[in-house]
Motif scaffolding. Structure first.
Motif, PDB file in Angstrom:
ATOM      1  N   THR A  56       0.829  -1.198   0.000  1.00 56.38           N
ATOM      2  CA  THR A  56       0.000   0.000   0.000  1.00 56.38           C
ATOM      3  C   THR A  56       0.868   1.253   0.000  1.00 56.38           C
ATOM      4  OG1 THR A  56      -1.786  -1.152   1.142  1.00 56.38           O
ATOM      5  CG2 THR A  56      -1.825   1.248   1.234  1.00 56.38           C
ATOM      6  N   LEU A  57       1.924   1.251   0.781  1.00 58.10           N
ATOM      7  CA  LEU A  57       2.845   2.399   0.790  1.00 58.10           C
ATOM      8  C   LEU A  57       3.513   2.591  -0.571  1.00 58.10           C
ATOM      9  CD1 LEU A  57       4.536   2.077   4.282  1.00 58.10           C
ATOM     10  CD2 LEU A  57       3.008   3.882   3.495  1.00 58.10           C
ATOM     11  N   ARG A  58       3.870   1.491  -1.223  1.00 60.04           N
ATOM     12  CA  ARG A  58       4.478   1.582  -2.548  1.00 60.04           C
ATOM     13  C   ARG A  58       3.501   2.232  -3.535  1.00 60.04           C
ATOM     14  NH1 ARG A  58       4.602  -0.686  -7.389  1.00 60.04           N
ATOM     15  NH2 ARG A  58       2.928  -2.127  -6.885  1.00 60.04           N
ATOM     16  N   ILE A  59       2.258   1.809  -3.466  1.00 63.12           N
ATOM     17  CA  ILE A  59       1.230   2.359  -4.360  1.00 63.12           C
ATOM     18  C   ILE A  59       0.977   3.832  -4.033  1.00 63.12           C
ATOM     19  CG2 ILE A  59      -1.227   2.232  -4.942  1.00 63.12           C
ATOM     20  CD1 ILE A  59      -0.891  -0.877  -4.573  1.00 63.12           C
ATOM     21  N   VAL A  60       0.929   4.165  -2.760  1.00 61.61           N
ATOM     22  CA  VAL A  60       0.738   5.559  -2.360  1.00 61.61           C
ATOM     23  C   VAL A  60       1.889   6.414  -2.900  1.00 61.61           C
ATOM     24  CG1 VAL A  60       0.776   7.129  -0.369  1.00 61.61           C
ATOM     25  CG2 VAL A  60      -0.719   5.127  -0.359  1.00 61.61           C
ATOM     26  N   ALA A  61       3.103   5.908  -2.833  1.00 62.36           N
ATOM     27  CA  ALA A  61       4.256   6.661  -3.351  1.00 62.36           C
ATOM     28  C   ALA A  61       4.077   6.980  -4.832  1.00 62.36           C
ATOM     29  CB  ALA A  61       5.545   5.875  -3.130  1.00 62.36           C
ATOM     30  N   ILE A  62       3.568   6.033  -5.575  1.00 58.79           N
ATOM     31  CA  ILE A  62       3.323   6.254  -7.008  1.00 58.79           C
ATOM     32  C   ILE A  62       2.227   7.291  -7.206  1.00 58.79           C
ATOM     33  CG2 ILE A  62       2.451   5.192  -9.131  1.00 58.79           C
ATOM     34  CD1 ILE A  62       3.802   2.555  -8.082  1.00 58.79           C
ATOM     35  N   LEU A  63       1.148   7.159  -6.454  1.00 59.46           N
ATOM     36  CA  LEU A  63      -0.005   8.050  -6.626  1.00 59.46           C
ATOM     37  C   LEU A  63       0.283   9.486  -6.200  1.00 59.46           C
ATOM     38  CD1 LEU A  63      -2.907   5.705  -5.434  1.00 59.46           C
ATOM     39  CD2 LEU A  63      -2.159   6.166  -7.776  1.00 59.46           C
ATOM     40  N   ILE A  64       1.131   9.665  -5.198  1.00 56.07           N
ATOM     41  CA  ILE A  64       1.414  11.027  -4.736  1.00 56.07           C
ATOM     42  C   ILE A  64       2.556  11.684  -5.493  1.00 56.07           C
ATOM     43  CG2 ILE A  64       0.506  10.585  -2.425  1.00 56.07           C
ATOM     44  CD1 ILE A  64       3.490  10.609  -1.466  1.00 56.07           C
ATOM     45  N   SER A  65       3.239  10.938  -6.331  1.00 60.81           N
ATOM     46  CA  SER A  65       4.409  11.507  -7.000  1.00 60.81           C
ATOM     47  C   SER A  65       4.117  12.773  -7.797  1.00 60.81           C
ATOM     48  CB  SER A  65       5.113  10.459  -7.866  1.00 60.81           C
ATOM     49  OG  SER A  65       4.290  10.023  -8.917  1.00 60.81           O
ATOM     50  N   PRO A  66       2.937  12.942  -8.418  1.00 60.01           N
ATOM     51  CA  PRO A  66       2.692  14.212  -9.112  1.00 60.01           C
ATOM     52  C   PRO A  66       2.505  15.393  -8.159  1.00 60.01           C
ATOM     53  CG  PRO A  66       1.209  12.502  -9.928  1.00 60.01           C
ATOM     54  CD  PRO A  66       1.879  11.972  -8.700  1.00 60.01           C
ATOM     55  N   TYR A  67       2.140  15.129  -6.915  1.00 60.69           N
ATOM     56  CA  TYR A  67       1.806  16.186  -5.977  1.00 60.69           C
ATOM     57  C   TYR A  67       2.930  16.487  -4.988  1.00 60.69           C
ATOM     58  CZ  TYR A  67      -2.556  14.325  -7.701  1.00 60.69           C
ATOM     59  OH  TYR A  67      -3.533  13.845  -8.516  1.00 60.69           O
ATOM     60  N   ILE A  68       3.590  15.446  -4.528  1.00 59.82           N
ATOM     61  CA  ILE A  68       4.674  15.587  -3.551  1.00 59.82           C
ATOM     62  C   ILE A  68       5.880  14.816  -4.108  1.00 59.82           C
ATOM     63  CG2 ILE A  68       5.258  15.487  -1.099  1.00 59.82           C
ATOM     64  CD1 ILE A  68       2.326  14.793  -0.534  1.00 59.82           C
ATOM     65  N   PRO A  69       6.496  15.314  -5.153  1.00 57.78           N
ATOM     66  CA  PRO A  69       7.511  14.543  -5.868  1.00 57.78           C
ATOM     67  C   PRO A  69       8.756  14.208  -5.061  1.00 57.78           C
ATOM     68  CG  PRO A  69       7.424  16.798  -6.686  1.00 57.78           C
ATOM     69  CD  PRO A  69       6.274  16.631  -5.752  1.00 57.78           C
ATOM     70  N   THR A  70       9.057  14.974  -4.029  1.00 61.43           N
ATOM     71  CA  THR A  70      10.251  14.653  -3.250  1.00 61.43           C
ATOM     72  C   THR A  70       9.993  13.566  -2.208  1.00 61.43           C
ATOM     73  OG1 THR A  70       9.759  16.465  -1.720  1.00 61.43           O
ATOM     74  CG2 THR A  70      11.246  16.956  -3.552  1.00 61.43           C
ATOM     75  N   THR A  71       8.739  13.284  -1.926  1.00 62.07           N
ATOM     76  CA  THR A  71       8.405  12.269  -0.920  1.00 62.07           C
ATOM     77  C   THR A  71       8.419  10.854  -1.505  1.00 62.07           C
ATOM     78  OG1 THR A  71       7.105  13.863   0.316  1.00 62.07           O
ATOM     79  CG2 THR A  71       6.627  11.550   0.728  1.00 62.07           C
ATOM     80  N   SER A  72       8.011  10.706  -2.741  1.00 59.77           N
ATOM     81  CA  SER A  72       7.927   9.370  -3.357  1.00 59.77           C
ATOM     82  C   SER A  72       9.259   8.619  -3.328  1.00 59.77           C
ATOM     83  CB  SER A  72       7.390   9.479  -4.775  1.00 59.77           C
ATOM     84  OG  SER A  72       6.068   9.959  -4.737  1.00 59.77           O
ATOM     85  N   PRO A  73      10.379   9.245  -3.710  1.00 56.04           N
ATOM     86  CA  PRO A  73      11.652   8.513  -3.636  1.00 56.04           C
ATOM     87  C   PRO A  73      12.014   8.127  -2.210  1.00 56.04           C
ATOM     88  CG  PRO A  73      11.920  10.541  -4.912  1.00 56.04           C
ATOM     89  CD  PRO A  73      10.545  10.555  -4.325  1.00 56.04           C
ATOM     90  N   LYS A  74      11.643   8.963  -1.244  1.00 56.01           N
ATOM     91  CA  LYS A  74      11.948   8.648   0.152  1.00 56.01           C
ATOM     92  C   LYS A  74      11.177   7.414   0.606  1.00 56.01           C
ATOM     93  CE  LYS A  74      12.895  13.443   1.357  1.00 56.01           C
ATOM     94  NZ  LYS A  74      12.416  14.624   2.076  1.00 56.01           N
ATOM     95  N   ILE A  75       9.921   7.309   0.197  1.00 55.70           N
ATOM     96  CA  ILE A  75       9.118   6.138   0.556  1.00 55.70           C
ATOM     97  C   ILE A  75       9.730   4.891  -0.058  1.00 55.70           C
ATOM     98  CG2 ILE A  75       6.873   5.000   0.282  1.00 55.70           C
ATOM     99  CD1 ILE A  75       5.593   7.820   0.423  1.00 55.70           C
ATOM    100  N   TYR A  76      10.090   4.956  -1.335  1.00 55.96           N
ATOM    101  CA  TYR A  76      10.712   3.811  -1.997  1.00 55.96           C
ATOM    102  C   TYR A  76      11.994   3.396  -1.288  1.00 55.96           C
ATOM    103  CZ  TYR A  76       8.013   2.505  -6.105  1.00 55.96           C
ATOM    104  OH  TYR A  76       7.073   1.979  -6.946  1.00 55.96           O
ATOM    105  N   THR A  77      12.813   4.371  -0.928  1.00 54.28           N
ATOM    106  CA  THR A  77      14.074   4.070  -0.242  1.00 54.28           C
ATOM    107  C   THR A  77      13.805   3.414   1.103  1.00 54.28           C
ATOM    108  OG1 THR A  77      15.182   5.909  -1.355  1.00 54.28           O
ATOM    109  CG2 THR A  77      16.196   5.098   0.666  1.00 54.28           C
ATOM    110  N   GLN A  78      12.837   3.930   1.858  1.00 50.72           N
ATOM    111  CA  GLN A  78      12.520   3.348   3.160  1.00 50.72           C
ATOM    112  C   GLN A  78      11.980   1.930   3.030  1.00 50.72           C
ATOM    113  OE1 GLN A  78       9.956   6.273   4.950  1.00 50.72           O
ATOM    114  NE2 GLN A  78      11.673   7.525   5.642  1.00 50.72           N
TER     115      GLN A  78
END
Length: 125
Positions: A56-78
């Motif tokens: 679910t977190l992985r999917i959220v990272a994808i979905l939020i990438s257009p809005y909060i682009p600096t957060t998505s890579p952090k989620i993937y890394t974590q």
């Protein structure tokens, strides 16, 4: 989410993401992984719960990438995942010179989807 994005209904799309996040929070309350972790007999259930939450977190990272682009890579890394190239904004900024976007050499303009081709070409002029 997909339909809202296709229709440029950004507020609706973001609400869909927040609904997913809210449901994940409820799932945590319902499954109580901290309790499952205390019982060795429930190790398989704990693995399933943790997998579902990580996915679910992985999917959220994808979905939020257009809005909060600096957060998505952090989620993937974590999550211990390789960060998809489209999440790396520095690649885009490396192509900016004096505020003008210079696409990488070899970019095939005919590969741009029709609905964006005209907008993209106008932007380059």
């Amino acid at each position: 989410y997909g339909k809202a994005m296709d229709n440029m209904e950004i507020n609706t799309a973001i609400k869909a993401v927040w609904a997913l996040i809210s449901r994940a929070n409820k799932y945590i309350d319902e499954t109580a992984p901290w309790i499952l972790a205390k019982d060795a007999a429930k190790a398989d259930r704990l693995k399933t719960v943790m997998y579902n939450l990580a996915e679910t977190l992985r999917i959220v990272a994808i979905l939020i990438s257009p809005y909060i682009p600096t957060t998505s890579p952090k989620i993937y890394t974590q999550l211990g995942l390789a960060v998809p190239e489209q999440f790396l904004l520095e690649n885009l900024f490396d192509q900016l010179k004096d505020g003008i976007y210079y696409p990488p050499k070899g970019l095939m303009y005919h590969s741009i989807t029709p609905q964006f081709r005209q907008v993209f070409l106008q932007y380059l002029q």
